[in-house]
Design a protein around this motif. Structure first.
Motif, PDB file in Angstrom:
ATOM      1  N   GLY A 180       7.625   1.692   4.922  1.00 19.56           N
ATOM      2  CA  GLY A 180       7.531   0.424   6.129  1.00 19.56           C
ATOM      3  C   GLY A 180       6.274   1.011   6.807  1.00 19.56           C
ATOM      4  O   GLY A 180       6.218   0.554   7.737  1.00 19.56           O
ATOM      5  N   CYS A 193       8.680  -5.032   2.373  1.00 20.38           N
ATOM      6  CA  CYS A 193       9.094  -3.997   1.523  1.00 20.38           C
ATOM      7  C   CYS A 193      10.466  -3.232   1.997  1.00 20.38           C
ATOM      8  O   CYS A 193      11.313  -2.721   1.380  1.00 20.38           O
ATOM      9  N   LEU A 198       0.829  -1.222   0.043  1.00 21.94           N
ATOM     10  CA  LEU A 198      -0.017  -0.008   0.047  1.00 21.94           C
ATOM     11  C   LEU A 198       0.674   1.320   0.156  1.00 21.94           C
ATOM     12  O   LEU A 198       0.725   2.132  -0.791  1.00 21.94           O
ATOM     13  N   CYS A 199       1.767   1.167   1.081  1.00 20.15           N
ATOM     14  CA  CYS A 199       2.687   2.277   0.989  1.00 20.15           C
ATOM     15  C   CYS A 199       3.743   2.386   0.151  1.00 20.15           C
ATOM     16  O   CYS A 199       4.581   3.527  -0.179  1.00 20.15           O
ATOM     17  N   ARG A 207       2.443  -1.578   6.852  1.00 24.74           N
ATOM     18  CA  ARG A 207       2.254  -2.882   7.377  1.00 24.74           C
ATOM     19  C   ARG A 207       1.403  -3.919   6.541  1.00 24.74           C
ATOM     20  O   ARG A 207       0.864  -4.757   7.393  1.00 24.74           O
ATOM     21  N   ALA A 237       7.929  -6.262   7.547  1.00 23.32           N
ATOM     22  CA  ALA A 237       7.532  -5.635   6.327  1.00 23.32           C
ATOM     23  C   ALA A 237       8.472  -6.075   5.326  1.00 23.32           C
ATOM     24  O   ALA A 237       9.580  -5.556   5.463  1.00 23.32           O
TER      25      ALA A 237
HETATM   26 FE1  FES Z   1       3.724  -0.642   3.401  1.00 24.99          FE
HETATM   27 FE2  FES Z   1       5.345  -2.177   3.032  1.00 24.99          FE
HETATM   28  S1  FES Z   1       4.076  -1.801   1.663  1.00 24.99           S
HETATM   29  S2  FES Z   1       4.980  -1.318   4.772  1.00 24.99           S
END
Ligand code: FES
Length: 378
Positions: free
Chosen positions: A46, A65, A36-37, A49, A63
């Motif tokens: 991060g 990513c 998402l982020c 989550r 996380a």
């Molecule tokens: Fe948002 Fe990894 S995509 S914490």
């Protein structure tokens, strides 16, 4: 391949390059981990989550990513613990603001009824304007979030709709930080950042002013990466077309010679929105204010659609044949009476290379002069 640079994901070994994250290794090998982020190419924050995974020997979920792959790492991407944690984080994000696409004013108990009701846009005119084009909504559907798990909260900040192109609705902001990253790291405009603390956190400009009173140049990059309805193009909400009713047409922006790739979002042959095509040169999804927001003229009622010829001080509509015949005759008259060097031609960065080539061919071969120049040198 160095044998030690091996990571095991869901029971299969994959090689990795030192520095790669678990998410990057997984994505490269077609293993789906929701995000998402995360913004490709940016330093991971991060914060959401959603991309959590289980790593053998680690007590908490990580996380993916923002966790680098290390030799011998054993990762599981879809265990019950992972699914439950992702679902809980989605619920928390939905509960953090005004996300009525699935959670508000819909109280059907069963997931299927709930989902079907939400799809009936006609019955929910006050739905979030990002309905159908929202990453959080997609995840809520994917992870079967129940509406009764989401307790609404009152908006802390008013909607900012004083800007010419962008509406900021802080009640729908999930503070993922994607807008901050693109503004600072891609566009390098450095206009927005995180402000305040804790429950009152907010994405702010310097001095927490409206975008129109800040250094914002309205490139709209923030709007393009916003995964929810916190940043929306300024339009009459009543006339807003649901995303599933628009057709996406890929084309090249015509404002300058860069050739930015854009999608026109079209309904009934009318442009409703423009977005940049991500992952494609030369713009990689980025646009300027003109490319992103300057499309009203296409269907503007005052747009000139026929040539006009001035007679006795007044403009009269003419056909293209009439207009071109008149221009050709006048140019021939000037050339005959004053010579070819009395004529010059300015071309434009707004036309294509091919058109610029034809223009110089015309002035040299047809008119017989080298008087040609370009608006970029004016
Ligand atoms: Fe948002 Fe990894 S995509 S914490």
């Amino acid at each position: 391949m160095e044998p030690q640079n091996i990571i095991n994901i869901n029971g299969i070994d994959y090689s990795f390059t030192p520095g790669e994250t678990i998410l990057e290794v997984a994505t490269r090998n077609d293993i789906y981990i929701p995000t998402l982020c995360y913004l490709k190419g940016m330093s991971p924050t991060g914060v959401c989550r959603i991309c959590l995974v289980e790593v053998e020997g680690v007590k908490t979920l990580l996380a993916s990513c923002s966790t680098q792959a290390t030799p011998g790492m054993v990762v599981k991407t879809d265990t019950p613990a992972v699914i439950n944690a992702r679902r809980m984080n989605i619920e928390l994000l939905l509960a953090s603001g005004d996300h009525n696409c699935l959670a508000r004013s819909l109280d059907a108990g069963l997931w299927t009824d709930f989902q079907l009701d939400a799809l009936d846009i006609e019955e929910h005119r006050d739905l979030c304007p990002a309905y159908g084009d929202c990453r959080l909504q997609d995840l809520a559907i994917l992870y079967r979030v129940k509406p009764d798990h989401v307790v609404p909260v009152n908006p802390k900040y008013d909607v900012e709709d004083v800007n010419p192109f962008i509406v900021r609705d802080f009640s729908r902001c999930i503070l993922c930080g994607r807008c901050v990253q693109v503004c600072n790291e891609i566009q390098v405009n450095k206009v927005i950042s995180f402000g305040y603390r804790g429950a009152t956190s907010k994405i702010i400009t310097r001095g927490d002013r409206a975008l129109k009173d800040s250094d914002c140049v309205f490139c709209g990059e923030c709007l393009q990466v916003c995964p929810v309805g916190a940043l929306m193009p300024k339009q009459d909400m009543a006339l807003r077309t649901p995303v599933n009713e628009m057709k996406k047409v890929r084309t090249t922006c015509s404002y300058c010679g860069v050739g930015c790739q854009i999608y026109l979002h079209v309904k009934d042959n009318r442009i409703e929105r423009v977005t940049g095509v991500e992952g494609t040169s030369p713009n990689l999804g980025s646009l300027c204010v003109k490319g992103r927001f300057g499309y009203d003229f296409v269907a503007h009622p005052e747009r000139l659609t026929t040539p006009l010829i001035k007679k006795d001080g007044e403009f009269h509509e003419a056909t293209w044949d009439e207009a071109l015949d008149l221009v050709a005759k006048r140019m021939n008259d000037i050339k005959r009476d004053f010579g070819p060097d009395s004529i010059g031609l300015f071309t434009s960065a707004r036309i294509t290379n091919e058109e610029n080539y034809l223009a110089q061919k015309f002035i040299r071969a047809v008119i017989g002069t080298n008087n040609i120049d370009h608006c970029a040198r004016l």
